[in-house]
Every structure is written in structure tokens, then in C-alpha cells.
Design a protein around this motif. Structure first.
Motif, PDB file in Angstrom:
ATOM      1  N   ASP A 237       0.854  -1.197   0.000  1.00  0.00           N
ATOM      2  CA  ASP A 237       0.000   0.000   0.000  1.00  0.00           C
ATOM      3  C   ASP A 237       0.887   1.244   0.000  1.00  0.00           C
ATOM      4  O   ASP A 237       1.324   1.704   1.060  1.00  0.00           O
ATOM      5  N   PRO A 238       1.171   1.824  -1.169  1.00  0.00           N
ATOM      6  CA  PRO A 238       2.186   2.891  -1.271  1.00  0.00           C
ATOM      7  C   PRO A 238       1.673   4.294  -0.986  1.00  0.00           C
ATOM      8  O   PRO A 238       2.427   5.256  -1.146  1.00  0.00           O
ATOM      9  N   PHE A 239       0.413   4.458  -0.580  1.00  0.00           N
ATOM     10  CA  PHE A 239      -0.127   5.799  -0.340  1.00  0.00           C
ATOM     11  C   PHE A 239      -0.626   5.968   1.091  1.00  0.00           C
ATOM     12  O   PHE A 239      -1.574   6.708   1.336  1.00  0.00           O
ATOM     13  N   GLU A 240       0.004   5.289   2.046  1.00  0.00           N
ATOM     14  CA  GLU A 240      -0.484   5.304   3.419  1.00  0.00           C
ATOM     15  C   GLU A 240       0.257   6.276   4.323  1.00  0.00           C
ATOM     16  O   GLU A 240       0.088   6.257   5.533  1.00  0.00           O
ATOM     17  N   ASN A 241       1.102   7.141   3.743  1.00  0.00           N
ATOM     18  CA  ASN A 241       1.857   8.113   4.539  1.00  0.00           C
ATOM     19  C   ASN A 241       2.758   7.413   5.553  1.00  0.00           C
ATOM     20  O   ASN A 241       2.862   7.816   6.711  1.00  0.00           O
ATOM     21  N   ARG A 242       3.420   6.342   5.088  1.00  0.00           N
ATOM     22  CA  ARG A 242       4.354   5.625   5.936  1.00  0.00           C
ATOM     23  C   ARG A 242       5.754   5.803   5.376  1.00  0.00           C
ATOM     24  O   ARG A 242       5.947   6.274   4.258  1.00  0.00           O
ATOM     25  N   LEU A 243       6.733   5.395   6.144  1.00  0.00           N
ATOM     26  CA  LEU A 243       8.112   5.677   5.752  1.00  0.00           C
ATOM     27  C   LEU A 243       8.574   4.887   4.534  1.00  0.00           C
ATOM     28  O   LEU A 243       9.587   5.224   3.935  1.00  0.00           O
ATOM     29  N   GLU A 244       7.855   3.832   4.121  1.00  0.00           N
ATOM     30  CA  GLU A 244       8.248   3.077   2.911  1.00  0.00           C
ATOM     31  C   GLU A 244       7.528   3.568   1.663  1.00  0.00           C
ATOM     32  O   GLU A 244       7.763   3.043   0.573  1.00  0.00           O
ATOM     33  N   ASP A 245       6.646   4.535   1.782  1.00  0.00           N
ATOM     34  CA  ASP A 245       5.715   4.857   0.691  1.00  0.00           C
ATOM     35  C   ASP A 245       6.319   5.745  -0.392  1.00  0.00           C
ATOM     36  O   ASP A 245       7.453   6.228  -0.277  1.00  0.00           O
ATOM     37  N   THR A 246       5.530   5.963  -1.424  1.00  0.00           N
ATOM     38  CA  THR A 246       5.916   6.867  -2.503  1.00  0.00           C
ATOM     39  C   THR A 246       6.144   8.273  -1.935  1.00  0.00           C
ATOM     40  O   THR A 246       5.284   8.797  -1.216  1.00  0.00           O
ATOM     41  N   PRO A 247       7.284   8.922  -2.241  1.00  0.00           N
ATOM     42  CA  PRO A 247       7.607  10.223  -1.629  1.00  0.00           C
ATOM     43  C   PRO A 247       6.838  11.371  -2.274  1.00  0.00           C
ATOM     44  O   PRO A 247       7.407  12.237  -2.947  1.00  0.00           O
ATOM     45  N   MET A 248       5.530  11.409  -2.053  1.00  0.00           N
ATOM     46  CA  MET A 248       4.695  12.405  -2.720  1.00  0.00           C
ATOM     47  C   MET A 248       4.961  13.825  -2.231  1.00  0.00           C
ATOM     48  O   MET A 248       4.821  14.785  -2.995  1.00  0.00           O
ATOM     49  N   SER A 249       5.349  13.986  -0.974  1.00  0.00           N
ATOM     50  CA  SER A 249       5.660  15.330  -0.475  1.00  0.00           C
ATOM     51  C   SER A 249       6.882  15.895  -1.189  1.00  0.00           C
ATOM     52  O   SER A 249       6.898  17.057  -1.610  1.00  0.00           O
ATOM     53  N   SER A 250       7.908  15.075  -1.324  1.00  0.00           N
ATOM     54  CA  SER A 250       9.116  15.507  -2.022  1.00  0.00           C
ATOM     55  C   SER A 250       8.823  15.837  -3.483  1.00  0.00           C
ATOM     56  O   SER A 250       9.284  16.847  -4.017  1.00  0.00           O
ATOM     57  N   LEU A 251       8.016  15.001  -4.128  1.00  0.00           N
ATOM     58  CA  LEU A 251       7.677  15.241  -5.527  1.00  0.00           C
ATOM     59  C   LEU A 251       6.805  16.484  -5.668  1.00  0.00           C
ATOM     60  O   LEU A 251       6.938  17.232  -6.647  1.00  0.00           O
ATOM     61  N   SER A 252       5.919  16.739  -4.709  1.00  0.00           N
ATOM     62  CA  SER A 252       5.069  17.936  -4.758  1.00  0.00           C
ATOM     63  C   SER A 252       5.911  19.198  -4.681  1.00  0.00           C
ATOM     64  O   SER A 252       5.670  20.173  -5.401  1.00  0.00           O
ATOM     65  N   VAL A 253       6.912  19.190  -3.810  1.00  0.00           N
ATOM     66  CA  VAL A 253       7.799  20.356  -3.695  1.00  0.00           C
ATOM     67  C   VAL A 253       8.617  20.528  -4.972  1.00  0.00           C
ATOM     68  O   VAL A 253       8.809  21.661  -5.451  1.00  0.00           O
ATOM     69  N   ALA A 254       9.085  19.428  -5.539  1.00  0.00           N
ATOM     70  CA  ALA A 254       9.852  19.524  -6.792  1.00  0.00           C
ATOM     71  C   ALA A 254       8.997  20.100  -7.908  1.00  0.00           C
ATOM     72  O   ALA A 254       9.464  20.925  -8.703  1.00  0.00           O
ATOM     73  N   ILE A 255       7.737  19.684  -7.976  1.00  0.00           N
ATOM     74  CA  ILE A 255       6.827  20.221  -8.987  1.00  0.00           C
ATOM     75  C   ILE A 255       6.619  21.717  -8.772  1.00  0.00           C
ATOM     76  O   ILE A 255       6.635  22.510  -9.727  1.00  0.00           O
ATOM     77  N   GLU A 256       6.431  22.120  -7.522  1.00  0.00           N
ATOM     78  CA  GLU A 256       6.224  23.540  -7.232  1.00  0.00           C
ATOM     79  C   GLU A 256       7.425  24.371  -7.662  1.00  0.00           C
ATOM     80  O   GLU A 256       7.270  25.431  -8.285  1.00  0.00           O
ATOM     81  N   ILE A 257       8.618  23.911  -7.348  1.00  0.00           N
ATOM     82  CA  ILE A 257       9.825  24.655  -7.732  1.00  0.00           C
ATOM     83  C   ILE A 257       9.921  24.765  -9.249  1.00  0.00           C
ATOM     84  O   ILE A 257      10.199  25.838  -9.804  1.00  0.00           O
ATOM     85  N   ASN A 258       9.686  23.664  -9.954  1.00  0.00           N
ATOM     86  CA  ASN A 258       9.773  23.662 -11.415  1.00  0.00           C
ATOM     87  C   ASN A 258       8.780  24.624 -12.049  1.00  0.00           C
ATOM     88  O   ASN A 258       9.120  25.409 -12.944  1.00  0.00           O
ATOM     89  N   LEU A 259       7.543  24.578 -11.590  1.00  0.00           N
ATOM     90  CA  LEU A 259       6.489  25.383 -12.211  1.00  0.00           C
ATOM     91  C   LEU A 259       6.634  26.864 -11.882  1.00  0.00           C
ATOM     92  O   LEU A 259       6.396  27.723 -12.749  1.00  0.00           O
ATOM     93  N   ARG A 260       7.031  27.178 -10.674  1.00  0.00           N
ATOM     94  CA  ARG A 260       7.227  28.588 -10.339  1.00  0.00           C
ATOM     95  C   ARG A 260       8.455  29.150 -11.055  1.00  0.00           C
ATOM     96  O   ARG A 260       8.503  30.344 -11.373  1.00  0.00           O
TER      97      ARG A 260
END
Length: 321
Positions: free
Chosen positions: A276-299
Motif C-alpha cells: 500500500d504505497p499511499f499510506e503516509n508511511r516511511l516506505e511509501d511513494t515520496p509524494m511530499s518531495s515530488l510535490s515540492v519539486a513540482i512547485e519549484i519547477n512550475l514557479r
């Protein structure tokens, strides 16, 4: 997502100490009953545990293979999110063109509105996927990302829109709907041609697909019979281990049985925590990191000052969220 090559022993024991305590206690008890009280009931032939261990290894391999497929698919989906987000910002900036030079200031504000709303969509989808659903089993307290609320989307939306956004059952889908409505407005205003309107609408459909694929993984767990029976089979196998080793190893049964039990326990736990890769656990997909990367790129594509960019997410204790 765990990025460190080495796992800290304390982290491993955090998830396994109860089972290891049980196997240690059981092995010690069997050694005492066998050597002190000379109870030979526990002498089980070794070929029985060998057959069970082989079957269990195949079963755990099948489960872990499918669990990893789910994790890797989730990572690929969010890789597409990064790619399409950059494409969306480029399309907004290069395809929405006013016919009158006097409209350039209004156009720049409109560009920012569409790009910022997309950043709100990325953050909203991350939070939406990390919300606990009913099928989740009760779990012990773990290391979670500190913040998992829709407040991360607030800076990118107008106050009225945010107030409506947080009341929706599916906030990310609401934002995509608003994006489509604004594209329609720009088309009617003459800022987008027929062809450009279709191409940008296709990009919004891509974001719909990303959300749908993510929801499919989130809402459809690995068949629970695999998780249940793997746990049961590991328990049975590890419980029988000291009964098999006792006649040949004596007191050495305790460390040997514990070591073998840990191997099967770790295999089962890896599959369970990867599926279950979307449970906000330490093994999951790093969506927070990717969200910040997207924000930096788009801005950056909007040519904003880098002084206003959020800091990049760095691993903490070998973990990146």
C-alpha cells in the motif's frame, strides 16, 4: 520512501520486537522442557519443516513480487505527474495568448492562476490519497509526515475557491473541473484556438488518469487472503522451528530458530508494508518531495524569484516523504 542503504536496528526492532520476543520465549521454553524435564514430544522430523519452509518461501516470494509491482506502479504514476505538470505550465504560458497587447497584464495573472491551481491540485491529491480508508487495518503509531492537511493547497487558491474546495468529497477533481471551466473562458475570449484548447484539455484528462490510477491502487488492496495466510503460515512455520532443531542442536536451538524466524518474518513484513504505497508511511511513494519539486519547477517556469521557492525536501534519518 527509505533511501538509506542501511536500516537502523532500532527501526527494525520497532516493527518486529513482539514477534521476536514470542519466538525467543517459545524456543527457550522448549529447550527447558526438552533438556531439563526430558519431554521428547517436541522431536519433529526435519523434513516436515523443510517442506513447509519451501512452500512458504514460494508463497512469500509471490506476495512480495506483487506488492513491489504496486509500489513501483505508484512511483511511475507520480513520475508522470511530474512530467505532465511541467508540460501543463509550458502549455499555459505558451498557448494562451491574448489578441490585444492591453490584455497582457490580465493574461499574466491568468497564467499564474492556472499554474497555481495545478499546484493546489498536486498537494490536494497527495493529501486525498493519504487519507485513511475503511479497509485499512488498525496499525500501531508510526513515523508519519508531520502535516497531511489541505492547508498546503491554500496559498495557491483564492479564498472563495479554497472555502468551496475543502467542502468537496473529491477536492482534486473539483480543481480539475475549475481548470476546464477557465480554459473554456479563455477559449471564448479568443486567447486559445480550437487546436490549443483540445491539446490543453487532453493534458487535464491526463491528470484525471493519474488521479484515477492512484485511486485504483489506494482503494483496491492486495487481496487480503494473501496478507492473512502469509502471516498465519509464518507463525506456524516459526513456531515449529525449535521443535525440529531441539533434538540436534540443544540450547543452540534458541539463536538458530530466532535467526531463521527473523528471515521469514522480515520477508512477510516487507511485502505487507510495500503493498500500500499511499499510506503516509516511511516506505511509501515520496509524494511530499515530488510535490515540492513540482512547485519549484512550475514557479521557475513562471519566472518567479527563487527566493520565494520552498526548500527542497531532504532525507531525514534516511527517509524522504
Amino acid at each position: 520512501m527509505i533511501v538509506s542503504r542501511n536500516l537502523k536496528p532500532g527501526l527494525i526492532l520497532h516493527y518486529t520486537w513482539r514477534q521476536l520476543l514470542y519466538y525467543t520465549t517459545l524456543s527457550t521454553l522448549i529447550v527447558i522442557l526438552h533438556d531439563v524435564y526430558e519431554i521428547v514430544f517436541f522431536n519433529i522430523p526435519s523434513y516436515t519443516i523443510a517442506a513447509l519452509g519451501t512452500a512458504l518461501a514460494i508463497f512469500l516470494g509471490f506476495k512480495n513480487d506483487h506488492a513491489y509491482d504496486r509500489w513501483w506502479e505508484a512511483r511511475k504514476i507520480w513520475g508522470l505527474m511530474v512530467n505532465y505538470s511541467r508540460a501543463w505550465a509550458r502549455q499555459v504560458i505558451t498557448m494562451i495568448i491574448p489578441q490585444d497587447n492591453a490584455e497582457y497584464a490580465e493574461m499574466a495573472a491568468f497564467h499564474q492562476k492556472l499554474v497555481y491551481r495545478h499546484l493546489a491540485f498536486v498537494n490536494a491529491l497527495r493529501v486525498f490519497l493519504r487519507k485513511r480508508h475503511l479497509y485499512n487495518e488498525p496499525r500501531q503509531r508510526e513515523l508519519f509526515e508531520d502535516e497531511n492537511t489541505y492547508l498546503d493547497a491554500k496559498p495557491f487558491l483564492e479564498p472563495e475557491e479554497y472555502a468551496e474546495f475543502v467542502k468537496k468529497d473529491n477536492p482534486p477533481n473539483f480543481l480539475l473541473q475549475r481548470q476546464g471551466e477557465d480554459l473554456k473562458w479563455a477559449f471564448q475570449k479568443g486567447w486559445i484556438s480550437d487546436y490549443r484548447f483540445v491539446k490543453m484539455e487532453e493534458t487535464l484528462v491526463d491528470f484525471n488518469d493519474i488521479q484515477g490510477m492512484s485511486e485504483r491502487i489506494k482503494n483496491t488492496p492486495l487481496p487480503r487472503q494473501y496478507t492473512f495466510f502469509s502471516r498465519v503460515f509464518v507463525f506456524i512455520h516459526c513456531t515449529l522451528l525449535p521443535m525440529v532443531f531441539i533434538s540436534e542442536l540443544g540450547w543452540k536451538t534458541i539463536p538458530v530458530a530466532l535467526a531463521v524466524s527473523f528471515v521469514f518474518l522480515a520477508l512477510d513484513l516487507i511485502g505487507e508494508r510495500t503493498e500500500d504505497p499511499f499510506e503516509n508511511r516511511l516506505e511509501d511513494t515520496p509524494m511530499s518531495s515530488l510535490s515540492v519539486a513540482i512547485e519549484i519547477n512550475l514557479r521557475e517556469q513562471l519566472e518567479e524569484s527563487q527566493n520565494n521557492f520552498p526548500p527542497k525536501v531532504k532525507p531525514q534519518n534516511g527517509i524522504v516523504f
